[in-house]
Design a protein around this motif. Structure first.
Motif, short mmCIF file in Angstrom:
data_model
loop_
_atom_site.label_atom_id
_atom_site.label_comp_id
_atom_site.label_asym_id
_atom_site.label_seq_id
_atom_site.Cartn_x
_atom_site.Cartn_y
_atom_site.Cartn_z
N GLY A 287 38.92 -43.42 90.87
CA GLY A 287 39.58 -44.53 90.18
C GLY A 287 39.08 -45.86 90.68
N ASP A 288 39.92 -46.89 90.57
CA ASP A 288 39.56 -48.23 90.97
C ASP A 288 39.30 -48.25 92.48
N ALA A 289 38.08 -48.59 92.86
CA ALA A 289 37.70 -48.56 94.27
C ALA A 289 37.55 -49.95 94.87
N ARG A 290 37.89 -50.98 94.11
CA ARG A 290 37.71 -52.35 94.60
C ARG A 290 38.66 -52.68 95.75
N VAL A 291 38.13 -53.45 96.70
CA VAL A 291 38.97 -53.97 97.79
C VAL A 291 39.31 -55.41 97.44
N LYS A 292 40.55 -55.63 97.08
CA LYS A 292 40.98 -56.97 96.65
C LYS A 292 41.48 -57.80 97.82
N GLU A 293 42.07 -57.15 98.80
CA GLU A 293 42.53 -57.85 99.99
C GLU A 293 42.63 -56.88 101.15
N ALA A 294 42.49 -57.40 102.35
CA ALA A 294 42.61 -56.58 103.56
C ALA A 294 43.14 -57.45 104.68
N GLU A 295 44.05 -56.90 105.45
CA GLU A 295 44.63 -57.65 106.54
C GLU A 295 44.86 -56.76 107.76
N PHE A 296 44.65 -57.35 108.93
CA PHE A 296 44.94 -56.64 110.17
C PHE A 296 46.45 -56.54 110.33
N VAL A 297 46.93 -55.33 110.69
CA VAL A 297 48.37 -55.10 110.83
C VAL A 297 48.78 -55.04 112.29
N LYS A 298 48.18 -54.11 113.04
CA LYS A 298 48.56 -54.00 114.45
C LYS A 298 47.60 -53.14 115.23
N SER A 299 47.64 -53.31 116.55
CA SER A 299 46.91 -52.44 117.47
C SER A 299 47.93 -51.58 118.20
N SER A 300 47.62 -50.32 118.37
CA SER A 300 48.56 -49.39 119.01
C SER A 300 47.87 -48.72 120.18
N ALA A 301 48.53 -48.75 121.33
CA ALA A 301 47.99 -48.09 122.52
C ALA A 301 48.30 -46.60 122.52
N LEU B 162 45.38 -52.98 106.65
CA LEU B 162 46.01 -52.64 105.38
C LEU B 162 45.15 -53.15 104.23
N VAL B 163 44.75 -52.25 103.33
CA VAL B 163 43.88 -52.59 102.20
C VAL B 163 44.69 -52.54 100.91
N ASN B 164 44.61 -53.62 100.15
CA ASN B 164 45.31 -53.72 98.86
C ASN B 164 46.79 -53.41 98.96
N LYS B 165 47.34 -53.59 100.15
CA LYS B 165 48.77 -53.32 100.41
C LYS B 165 49.17 -51.88 100.07
N SER B 166 48.18 -50.99 100.01
CA SER B 166 48.50 -49.62 99.59
C SER B 166 47.93 -48.53 100.49
N TRP B 167 46.88 -48.82 101.29
CA TRP B 167 46.33 -47.80 102.17
C TRP B 167 45.67 -48.46 103.38
N TYR B 168 45.44 -47.64 104.40
CA TYR B 168 44.93 -48.16 105.67
C TYR B 168 43.52 -47.69 105.98
N LEU B 169 42.74 -48.59 106.61
CA LEU B 169 41.54 -48.23 107.36
C LEU B 169 41.93 -48.31 108.83
N VAL B 170 41.57 -47.29 109.60
CA VAL B 170 41.99 -47.24 111.00
C VAL B 170 40.75 -47.20 111.90
N ASP B 171 40.61 -48.21 112.72
CA ASP B 171 39.49 -48.31 113.65
C ASP B 171 39.89 -47.65 114.97
N LEU B 172 39.19 -46.57 115.32
CA LEU B 172 39.50 -45.84 116.54
C LEU B 172 38.48 -46.15 117.64
N PRO B 173 38.85 -45.99 118.89
CA PRO B 173 37.90 -46.23 119.99
C PRO B 173 36.67 -45.35 119.87
N GLY B 174 35.52 -45.89 120.21
CA GLY B 174 34.29 -45.11 120.19
C GLY B 174 34.26 -44.11 121.32
N TYR B 175 33.58 -43.00 121.09
CA TYR B 175 33.44 -42.00 122.15
C TYR B 175 32.02 -42.02 122.69
N GLY B 176 31.86 -41.41 123.87
CA GLY B 176 30.52 -41.27 124.44
C GLY B 176 29.99 -42.49 125.14
#
Length: 307
Positions: A100-114, A167-181
């Motif tokens: 479906g519609d794959a456009r990214v209309k807006e994205a905002e940082f929400v929080k960092s979690s330990a 938070l992308v388009n106020k509907s789903w998340y991209l989650v950046d995880l720590p790198g390994y190695g």
């Protein structure tokens, strides 16, 4: 609506010992591909030659059938005839009926979690971005969201030490995880990473899939294969995202396409069904739209079939 992963979705994405489940298609593949607009200008068919005088009228030439190892998304039957215009360029990913519609209309940082238990609890679906330190995770997130500083990039590997939600388009998340190695990290830091990152994977019910980033500018790394195997053993679906496909590193031997081929040959015997993969470059924009389209069909399936 409370989202929970359905076994059929996980079976369609994860490595062995699982097998793909058949999911009824809702509309034809050709209609889905046309609606999603996956064919680029370079993929357009050449203009037909002018007909010769008195030539017999022939039907349209048959569309080329793609026979390479393909990833069939939810809604595509295993015996479906796949043509070239149904495959996302630079990948093995077929466009299915849930695209479906794959456009990214807006994205905002929400929080960092330990800790995994501190992550957002609003039940929106999410994709985790995972890979070796300095593989280009932050650059990929910035490219997908088209925000230069959505995820801070650094020349110092191992900078990300928390679970970061965007938070992308106020509907789903991209989650950046720590790198390994990251070899320079302390043993205790590596243990902390292993503990809370694995806890995230094993307990995050809203996780649709993992984007496992692989550096295409260097030969395959054992640690990447080990990570893929761990995700597979724990029934976590993944997509191989090859980064830095525009680079050729001196003294490393092969070009990115050659490294990708070796990596695919290495993992081919481990999977009963081909896992999805796509080539990307945060510098040239290669693969950005295709990856977002792939994510849209997994996300839309999740939204439509979640219980």
């Amino acid at each position: 609506m409370l989202l929970r992963p359905r076994p059929s979705l996980l079976r369609s994405l994860a490595p062995p010992p699982l097998t793909r489940a058949c999911v009824p298609a809702r509309r034809t593949l050709s209609a889905a591909a046309e609606a999603a607009g996956t064919a680029s200008a370079g993929d357009a068919a050449p203009a037909p030659a002018a007909p010769r005088k008195n030539a017999r009228k022939l039907g349209p030439p048959p569309t080329q059938i793609v026979k390479k190892a393909l990833f069939l998304p939810p809604g595509v039957e295993g015996d479906a005839a796949v043509t070239a215009d149904m495959v996302i360029p630079g990948s093995n990913i077929v466009v299915g009926p849930y695209a479906g519609d794959a456009r990214v209309k807006e994205a905002e940082f929400v929080k960092s979690s330990a800790r995994a238990r501190d992550c957002p609890k609003d039940d929106r679906p999410e994709f985790a971005v995972l890979g070796r330190s300095n593989v280009g995770k932050s650059s990929l997130i910035n490219a997908l969201t088209r925000r230069k500083e959505a995820a801070l990039t650094s020349k110092k590997p191992g900078k990300t030490q928390t679970i970061n939600h965007f938070l992308v388009n106020k509907s789903w998340y991209l989650v950046d995880l720590p790198g390994y190695g990251f070899a320079a990290a302390s043993q205790s830091a590596r243990m902390d990473w292993s503990s809370f990152t694995k806890g995230y994977f094993l307990n995050r019910d809203t996780l649709v899939g993992v984007l496992l980033l692989i550096d295409a500018s260097i030969p395959p790394q054992k640690i990447d294969l080990d990570c893929a195997n761990w995700l597979g053993r724990n029934n976590i679906g993944l997509t191989f995202v090859f980064t830095k496909c525009d680079k050729v590193k001196k003294g490393k031997g092969r070009r990115p396409d050659e490294n990708i081929k070796v990596f695919q040959e290495t993992i081919s015997g481990l999977y009963p069904d081909p896992p999805p993969w796509i080539m990307t470059s945060s510098v040239t924009g290669l693969g950005r739209d295709g990856l977002l389209l792939h994510m849209s069909q997994l996300r839309n399936y999740w939204d439509n079939e979640a219980v």
